[in-house]
Design a protein around this motif. Structure first.
Motif: not given
Lengths: 82, 148
Positions: B1-9, B66-72, B136-142
């Motif tokens: 689960m990426n940052k955008t999904q976590k924020r949405a949740l 720190a190493s991971e891309v947060n947003n693309d 969340l729907a666009q990410y396929g509910w995670g």
């Protein structure tokens, strides 16, 4: 009607390049692993700069990675009738 | 689960809680008897909305790793679609809350003033809820995208 489809060879190229993991490829091209998964599955069409970055990572041309296909679909017989 | 999904949740859960609490207060304002407790609850609700907004802003700016891309670009595309859906829902909601009180209370009717923050901020909370659900729907509910 014309139906377009973007096919890709990312998965094959990953395995041909020392079984590069999705995460490593994602780190190299500057996206998340989920985006690589979506591209491989054909669920997401990457932008042109990202497509170039992926192609350069594998040292191949962009067309070796992504293939754009158009197929003409014939209209159903009921179409156009009043 | 990426940052955008976590924020949405996070936004989804906070919105649901605040909307539920708002509905309870809304109902309490129409029950016969003393409204003082209801008015106090409205103030508590407003502070909770403010606290959730500040908490959400802090949570949104925290870097995942720190190493991971947060947003693309795909995240931005998904967020752009979600904003559009939420904006359309906002229009419908604003239209609805502008019309419904007139039908319920009548032309000469009135509604308690303390309910106005709940109605107006409630509309934005529902729009936030729609935004989160659209993401969340666009990410396929995670699950689907991240587990392959």
């Amino acid at each position: 009607m014309v139906k377009s489809e973007l096919k890709n060879q990312v998965r094959r190229l990953r395995f041909e390049n020392g079984e590069l993991t999705q995460q490593k490829l994602a780190d190299r091209v500057g996206v998340t692993r989920q985006t690589i998964i979506a591209i491989e599955a054909g669920k997401y069409a990457p932008s042109l700069p990202l497509a170039f970055r992926i192609a350069r990572t594998f040292a191949v041309s962009i067309e070796s990675v992504f293939q754009y296909q158009e197929t003409k679909t014939s209209p159903s017989p009921t179409n156009g009738k009043s | 689960m990426n940052k955008t999904q976590k924020r949405a949740l996070f936004t989804l859960s906070i919105s649901i809680m605040l909307i539920a609490f708002g509905v309870i207060i809304f109902n309490s304002m129409f029950t016969p008897g003393d409204r003082t407790a209801g008015v106090k609850l409205v103030k508590v609700w407003i502070w909770l909305v403010l606290a959730a907004s500040v908490g959400g802003a802090v949570f949104a700016h925290r870097k995942q790793r720190a190493s991971e891309v947060n947003n693309d670009e795909r995240d931005n595309y998904i967020k752009k679609n979600a904003v559009l859906v939420s904006f359309v829902s906002l229009w419908f909601l604003m239209f609805t809350v502008s019309i419904i009180p007139g039908f319920v209370a009548g032309d000469t009717g009135s509604i308690p003033v303390p309910l106005l923050p709940i109605i107006n901020m409630g509309v934005f909370l529902i729009a936030m809820l729609v935004y989160s659900v659209a993401i969340l729907a666009q990410y396929g509910w995670g699950g689907k995208d991240g587990e392959k």
